[in-house]
Structures are given as C-alpha cells and as structure tokens.
Design a protein around this motif. Structure first.
Motif, mmCIF file in Angstrom:
data_model
loop_
_atom_site.group_PDB
_atom_site.id
_atom_site.type_symbol
_atom_site.label_atom_id
_atom_site.label_comp_id
_atom_site.label_asym_id
_atom_site.label_seq_id
_atom_site.Cartn_x
_atom_site.Cartn_y
_atom_site.Cartn_z
ATOM 1 N N ASN A 105 0.787 -1.234 0.000
ATOM 2 C CA ASN A 105 0.000 0.000 0.000
ATOM 3 C C ASN A 105 0.815 1.278 0.000
ATOM 4 O O ASN A 105 0.796 2.033 -0.944
ATOM 5 C CB ASN A 105 -0.943 0.032 1.198
ATOM 6 N N GLU A 106 1.473 1.549 1.110
ATOM 7 C CA GLU A 106 2.171 2.814 1.279
ATOM 8 C C GLU A 106 3.626 2.564 1.659
ATOM 9 O O GLU A 106 3.989 1.494 2.118
ATOM 10 C CB GLU A 106 1.488 3.656 2.362
ATOM 11 N N ILE A 107 4.417 3.572 1.534
ATOM 12 C CA ILE A 107 5.862 3.454 1.726
ATOM 13 C C ILE A 107 6.251 3.287 3.194
ATOM 14 O O ILE A 107 7.333 2.772 3.490
ATOM 15 C CB ILE A 107 6.586 4.673 1.093
ATOM 16 N N ASP A 108 5.399 3.663 4.142
ATOM 17 C CA ASP A 108 5.798 3.628 5.554
ATOM 18 C C ASP A 108 6.147 2.225 6.031
ATOM 19 O O ASP A 108 7.094 2.041 6.800
ATOM 20 C CB ASP A 108 4.719 4.247 6.439
ATOM 21 N N LEU A 121 10.253 -1.971 7.569
ATOM 22 C CA LEU A 121 10.939 -3.230 7.306
ATOM 23 C C LEU A 121 12.429 -2.984 7.040
ATOM 24 O O LEU A 121 13.291 -3.656 7.607
ATOM 25 C CB LEU A 121 10.290 -3.952 6.128
ATOM 26 N N SER A 122 12.735 -2.004 6.196
ATOM 27 C CA SER A 122 14.134 -1.672 5.898
ATOM 28 C C SER A 122 14.882 -1.241 7.155
ATOM 29 O O SER A 122 16.001 -1.677 7.409
ATOM 30 C CB SER A 122 14.219 -0.549 4.865
ATOM 31 N N HIS A 123 14.249 -0.398 7.948
ATOM 32 C CA HIS A 123 14.860 0.095 9.181
ATOM 33 C C HIS A 123 15.197 -1.071 10.112
ATOM 34 O O HIS A 123 16.305 -1.144 10.652
ATOM 35 C CB HIS A 123 13.907 1.070 9.866
#
Length: 86
Positions: free
Chosen positions: A32-35, A40-42
């Motif tokens: 859905n959205e980048i957040d 997950l990356s963080h």
C-alpha cells in the motif's frame, strides 16, 4: 475496568525502551504505502538493535481502483495500481 495506581518512577521504568537487541515480528501491508517498507528496511538494517524473526504481509489487502475493489494479488496480475493515470 480499574487500573492499578503506579507512581511516576514506576511509570517511567515501564515505558522505557528495551535495552539491547529486541526480537521483532513485523506485520505490514508493504504493497500500500511506503511507511511499511521503511519500517521493514529500518528493522533489517539495524541487526545490532533488532532481530527480525518474521515479516508478514497480509494477502487480504485491498486496492481501490475506481468503483472496484480488488485483492492485491489480482491487481498486480492485471497491472492495476491505486495511482491515478496522468
């Protein structure tokens, strides 16, 4: 429901972030959205602080497309995104 009364010192202790490495199970709708992708990356880029035990992306996410609502899997197969076309 009655909550127990605690003093300020105990409240601060209970709300303090955990010390050391924490285990994480990430439940995110990464389509859905980048957040959620940032979360997950963080988590993955900080192995000294987080131990990612699992990452779950729900298969039941929905994408709105005009008057239709379709499942993400169906939308991806059809090339449908929720972005307006220019």
């Amino acid at each position: 429901m009655k909550y127990p009364k605690i003093n300020e010192t105990e409240r601060v202790r209970l709300l303090a972030p955990p010390a050391g490495r924490t285990e994480v199970v990430l439940d995110a709708d990464t389509y859905n959205e980048i957040d959620d992708q940032f979360a997950l990356s963080h988590a993955l880029l900080l192995p000294d602080q987080r131990s990612v035990r699992a990452a779950h992306a729900p298969a039941s996410s929905q994408v709105e497309f005009g008057e239709n609502t379709v499942g993400v899997h169906t939308g991806l197969q059809a090339g449908i995104t929720n972005s307006p076309t220019p």
